[in-house]
Design a protein around this motif. Structure first.
Motif, PDB file in Angstrom:
ATOM      1  N   TYR A  58       0.845  -1.193   0.000  1.00 12.57           N
ATOM      2  CA  TYR A  58       0.000   0.000   0.000  1.00 12.57           C
ATOM      3  C   TYR A  58       0.879   1.241   0.000  1.00 12.57           C
ATOM      4  O   TYR A  58       1.765   1.374   0.835  1.00 12.57           O
ATOM      5  N   LYS A 122     -13.082   3.523  -3.785  1.00  8.60           N
ATOM      6  CA  LYS A 122     -12.963   4.284  -2.527  1.00  8.60           C
ATOM      7  C   LYS A 122     -13.443   5.712  -2.736  1.00  8.60           C
ATOM      8  O   LYS A 122     -12.941   6.423  -3.624  1.00  8.60           O
ATOM      9  N   THR A 193      -3.154   6.343  13.297  1.00  5.40           N
ATOM     10  CA  THR A 193      -4.602   6.448  13.528  1.00  5.40           C
ATOM     11  C   THR A 193      -5.184   5.168  14.136  1.00  5.40           C
ATOM     12  O   THR A 193      -6.148   5.217  14.902  1.00  5.40           O
TER      13      THR A 193
HETATM   14  O1  LIG Z   1      -5.599   5.365   8.883  1.00  3.71           O
HETATM   15  C1  LIG Z   1      -6.649   5.898   8.502  1.00  3.71           C
HETATM   16  O2  LIG Z   1      -7.280   6.721   9.204  1.00  3.71           O
HETATM   17  C2  LIG Z   1      -7.209   5.555   7.168  1.00  3.71           C
HETATM   18  C3  LIG Z   1      -6.209   4.890   6.302  1.00  3.71           C
HETATM   19  C4  LIG Z   1      -6.677   4.690   4.922  1.00  3.71           C
HETATM   20  O3  LIG Z   1      -7.632   5.214   4.429  1.00  3.71           O
HETATM   21  C5  LIG Z   1      -5.947   3.744   4.112  1.00  3.71           C
HETATM   22  O4  LIG Z   1      -4.940   3.210   4.585  1.00  3.71           O
HETATM   23  O5  LIG Z   1      -6.366   3.498   2.990  1.00  3.71           O
END
Ligand SMILES: O=C(O)CCC(=O)C(=O)O
Length: 286
Positions: A58, A122, A193
């Motif tokens: 990612y 998304k 997060t």
């Molecule tokens: O960590 C987040 O708050 C969201 C992360 C996210 O959207 C992602 O990793 O695609």
């Protein structure tokens, strides 16, 4: 459908979230996904979800490199055969999708016959900047989707979001209004997060809407440029975490008990008590 005698009503089915971490070898990522999906199905899961970006690392630097056309690419072919061979509904985590000049973070959904029955791009891109901690701008590489995505199963209707989509209560509210009884979020929350927000969002969306919420996260790869929090979970309509794992590879599964959902909705009737004269959640289509 339930293998816990006395504990489940007949109106239930097993949902599994697969927690795997992707490396740089796409073929290997697909192979590992296939073997865990087969294991979940063998253990009785009827609906299975993979995590966000399960076929590639990612990061904005990887999206173009790993992008495929949907449904013509090798990842879609592999997902179709996982669904067909195991006779399950498969939420294919997400993959980078190429469509014309645009790239999307896309979840494909497959029926037990191996047919593509839905596709979610998304909607909310992960653009955040927290000094000294994380700077991530998905929109540098990706285009956001603009559609709601639900699909029907013989058990119930299911709504789909990807990762950061879970932070927006309105999306979940519209899915609940559309009659979804389960929300599934393939995700990859960060180490910044994740510890505070991931479970809080899963439980909040569940309680707000008196709905089951499934979060399918990647296993943590400590050497990756983006390190994920993991902690795939299933939360029930009361807000109880039915099952949650740590950061390692594995499968979490739980019974989705639709009678329990109705009990919760009857006992605390949020839906009837909403002050629609004061506020409402409105779906806008494009
Ligand atoms: O960590 C987040 O708050 C969201 C992360 C996210 O959207 C992602 O990793 O695609």
């Amino acid at each position: 459908m339930c293998d816990q005698p006395g504990k489940c009503s007949s109106n239930s089915f097993k949902f599994a979230a697969i927690q795997i971490g992707a490396g740089t070898d796409k073929a290997l990522n697909l192979q590992r996904a296939a073997s865990l999906v087969a294991k979940a199905a063998k253990d009785g899961a009827k609906v299975v979800s993979l995590p966000e970006c399960f076929n590639s690392p990612y990061g904005t630097e990887y999206f173009k490199l790993y992008a495929e056309k949907v449904p013509d690419g090798e990842s879609c072919r592999s997902l179709a055969s996982m669904a067909r061979q195991n006779q399950i509904y498969l939420i294919g985590g997400s993959i980078p999708e190429a469509d014309g000049d645009n790239l999307y973070n896309t979840c494909t959904i497959w029926g037990p016959t191996g047919d593509l029955i839905g596709k979610h791009r998304k909607v909310h891109l992960f653009d955040v900047s927290i000094p000294g901690k994380i700077h991530f701008q998905e929109s540098e590489a990706l285009t956001p989707g603009c559609s709601y995505t639900t699909f029907d199963t013989p058990f119930c209707k299911i709504g789909v979001g990807i990762c950061y989509d879970i932070c927006f209560a309105e999306l979940a509210g519209v899915y609940a209004q559309k009659g979804c009884k389960v929300l599934v979020y393939p995700g990859a929350f960060s180490m910044i997060t994740g510890p505070t927000h991931w479970e809080l969002h899963l439980r909040s969306r569940a309680v707000d809407n008196q709905i089951y919420v499934v979060g399918a996260a990647p296993a943590r790869v400590a050497t990756a440029s983006y390190v994920a929090w993991g902690h795939s979970s299933v939360v029930d309509p009361w807000g109880t975490v039915l099952t949650e794992t740590d950061e390692k590879e594995g499968i979490v599964q739980a019974d989705i008990d639709l009678d329990f959902l109705e009990d919760v909705r009857n006992q605390i009737p949020f839906i009837k008590q909403k002050r629609l004269d004061m506020y409402e959640t409105v779906e806008k289509t494009q």
